[in-house]
Design an enzyme around this catalytic site. Structure first.
Site, PDB file in Angstrom:
ATOM      1  N   ASP A   1      11.982  -2.463  -5.173  1.00 48.09           N
ATOM      2  CA  ASP A   1      13.104  -2.331  -6.101  1.00 48.09           C
ATOM      3  C   ASP A   1      14.381  -2.254  -5.271  1.00 48.09           C
ATOM      4  OD1 ASP A   1      11.744  -2.126  -8.758  1.00 48.09           O
ATOM      5  OD2 ASP A   1      10.728  -0.502  -7.720  1.00 48.09           O
TER       6      ASP A   1
ATOM      7  N   GLN B   1      15.579   5.183 -18.294  1.00 51.93           N
ATOM      8  CA  GLN B   1      15.786   3.921 -17.573  1.00 51.93           C
ATOM      9  C   GLN B   1      15.177   2.729 -18.318  1.00 51.93           C
ATOM     10  OE1 GLN B   1      13.653   5.636 -14.028  1.00 51.93           O
ATOM     11  NE2 GLN B   1      12.927   3.558 -13.749  1.00 51.93           N
TER      12      GLN B   1
ATOM     13  N   HIS C   1      -0.396   2.847  -7.177  1.00 51.72           N
ATOM     14  CA  HIS C   1      -1.094   1.810  -6.412  1.00 51.72           C
ATOM     15  C   HIS C   1      -0.764   2.017  -4.933  1.00 51.72           C
ATOM     16  CE1 HIS C   1       2.863   0.007  -6.277  1.00 51.72           C
ATOM     17  NE2 HIS C   1       2.905  -0.074  -7.607  1.00 51.72           N
TER      18      HIS C   1
ATOM     19  N   GLY D   1      10.853   2.505  -2.442  1.00 47.92           N
ATOM     20  CA  GLY D   1      10.298   1.252  -1.942  1.00 47.92           C
ATOM     21  C   GLY D   1      11.323   0.117  -1.953  1.00 47.92           C
TER      22      GLY D   1
ATOM     23  N   HIS E   1       2.837   2.857  -3.872  1.00 48.13           N
ATOM     24  CA  HIS E   1       3.247   4.264  -3.993  1.00 48.13           C
ATOM     25  C   HIS E   1       2.641   5.094  -2.860  1.00 48.13           C
ATOM     26  CE1 HIS E   1       3.304   3.075  -8.416  1.00 48.13           C
ATOM     27  NE2 HIS E   1       4.523   3.523  -8.234  1.00 48.13           N
TER      28      HIS E   1
ATOM     29  N   SER F   1       2.877  -3.639  -8.170  1.00 51.32           N
ATOM     30  CA  SER F   1       3.723  -3.042  -9.199  1.00 51.32           C
ATOM     31  C   SER F   1       2.810  -2.552 -10.310  1.00 51.32           C
ATOM     32  CB  SER F   1       4.667  -4.112  -9.753  1.00 51.32           C
ATOM     33  OG  SER F   1       5.200  -3.707 -11.003  1.00 51.32           O
TER      34      SER F   1
HETATM   35  O1  PAF Z   1      10.880   3.284  -8.810  1.00 53.25           O
HETATM   36  C1  PAF Z   1      10.479   4.015  -9.739  1.00 53.25           C
HETATM   37  O2  PAF Z   1       9.282   4.164  -9.977  1.00 53.25           O
HETATM   38  C2  PAF Z   1      11.486   4.743 -10.608  1.00 53.25           C
HETATM   39  O3  PAF Z   1      12.607   3.959 -10.854  1.00 53.25           O
HETATM   40  C3  PAF Z   1      11.887   6.121 -10.040  1.00 53.25           C
HETATM   41  C4  PAF Z   1      12.607   6.007  -8.710  1.00 53.25           C
HETATM   42  C5  PAF Z   1      10.644   6.988  -9.879  1.00 53.25           C
HETATM   43  C6  PAF Z   1      12.836   6.819 -11.020  1.00 53.25           C
HETATM   44  O4  PAF Z   1      12.238   7.000 -12.270  1.00 53.25           O
END
Ligand code: PAF
Length: 280
Positions: free
Chosen positions: A147, A58, A31, A144, A34, A182
């Site tokens: 987060d 994650q 989006h 960003g 990014h 997001s």
């Molecule tokens: O912010 C994100 O999209 C993810 O946590 C990242 C930094 C690409 C790591 O997978």
């Protein structure tokens, strides 16, 4: 624009890029948030690499790894339109062997806020970010502010492990009603999407109080909670007014703070934040 799916191909293609190189790591389903990071990398670097990888480590079991929205074709078209030089879009096997055993952990920073509800999240984030930096070898890494805890964790990791890369944090990009962009906003049902604007309303309230001179941590937290309470279908996970670097919860009079919120609306968990008293 070149697209590589293996580490060997990324390294070969990256060696032909003009220096300095900026890396924008993403999990795809791109989006404007990014794309603003890609532009930030472009503003500082001669070449831009973006990664598109939904990092399984994650996500905890039961989280939304399988459902996480994906559309690689569209992502590649958007990245190409931004003039990205190289995209790394590997499969999970390329980055994690079945017996992968090395993890980056920062326990003092990750036991609270997002880490309290997602105890293994940041070791997955720190590990994949370090792997991507080792693979791409950028001079500049962009993340960003949306987060916020991730940005603090990654910054600390890079510093403490002497990783030769400059970290840049791009501002949160918002929808017209203030909702932070997001990929997970795609989960919101129409009614929930309306309710979701409450996060930014709460942050604007605390920003206004701060401008008017309020410096008491409890008063700032209470102001956020009061706005969130106005939307009963917003189920609050946490409201935090914390030190922007240690992420420890603050008491009494504060000089600067990271005000952050996590709220569940329907099946969607949303986070947002604002830095008070210093630029993010
Ligand atoms: O912010 C994100 O999209 C993810 O946590 C990242 C930094 C690409 C790591 O997978």
């Amino acid at each position: 624009m070149n697209v590589a799916t293996t580490i060997a191909d990324v390294r070969a293609l990256r060696s032909r890029l003009e220096e300095p190189v900026g890396l924008a790591p993403t999990m795809g389903y791109l989006h404007e948030g990014h794309l603003s990071l890609v532009r930030l990398a472009r503003a500082e670097c001669a070449s831009v690499v973006a990664s598109v990888f939904v990092n399984p480590t994650q996500f905890a079991p039961g989280e939304d790894f399988t459902d996480y929205p994906r559309d690689l074709e569209r992502d590649l078209a958007l990245l190409e339109a931004e003039g990205v030089d190289l995209v790394f879009a590997p499969g999970a096997d390329e980055l994690y062997a079945a017996d992968h055993t090395t993890w980056i952990e920062l326990p003092t920073l990750t036991g609270r806020l997002e880490g309290a509800s997602r105890p293994t999240h940041f070791r997955g984030v720190a590990t994949i970010v370090l792997k991507l930096v080792n693979i791409v070898a950028p001079q500049v890494l962009v993340l960003g502010q949306k987060d916020a805890q991730q940005a603090v964790v990654v910054g600390r990791m890079l510093r403490e492990l002497d990783v030769p890369v400059e970290l840049r944090i791009g501002p949160t990009v918002r929808e017209e009603d203030g909702l932070a962009m997001s990929s997970r906003n795609a989960y919101l049902a129409p009614d929930d999407r309306t309710v979701a604007a409450v996060l930014y309303r709460a942050l604007r309230r605390v920003e206004a109080l701060w401008r008017d001179g309020e410096r008491d941590a409890d008063a700032l937290r209470e102001a956020i909670s009061a706005v969130l309470a106005g939307e009963p279908s917003a189920d609050v996970d946490y409201v935090s007014v914390a030190d922007p670097e240690s992420l420890e919860e603050l008491d009494g009079t504060v000089e600067a703070a990271l005000a952050s919120i996590a709220v569940r609306i329907g099946r969607t968990r949303l986070i947002d934040n604002l830095v008070l008293g210093r630029s993010a």
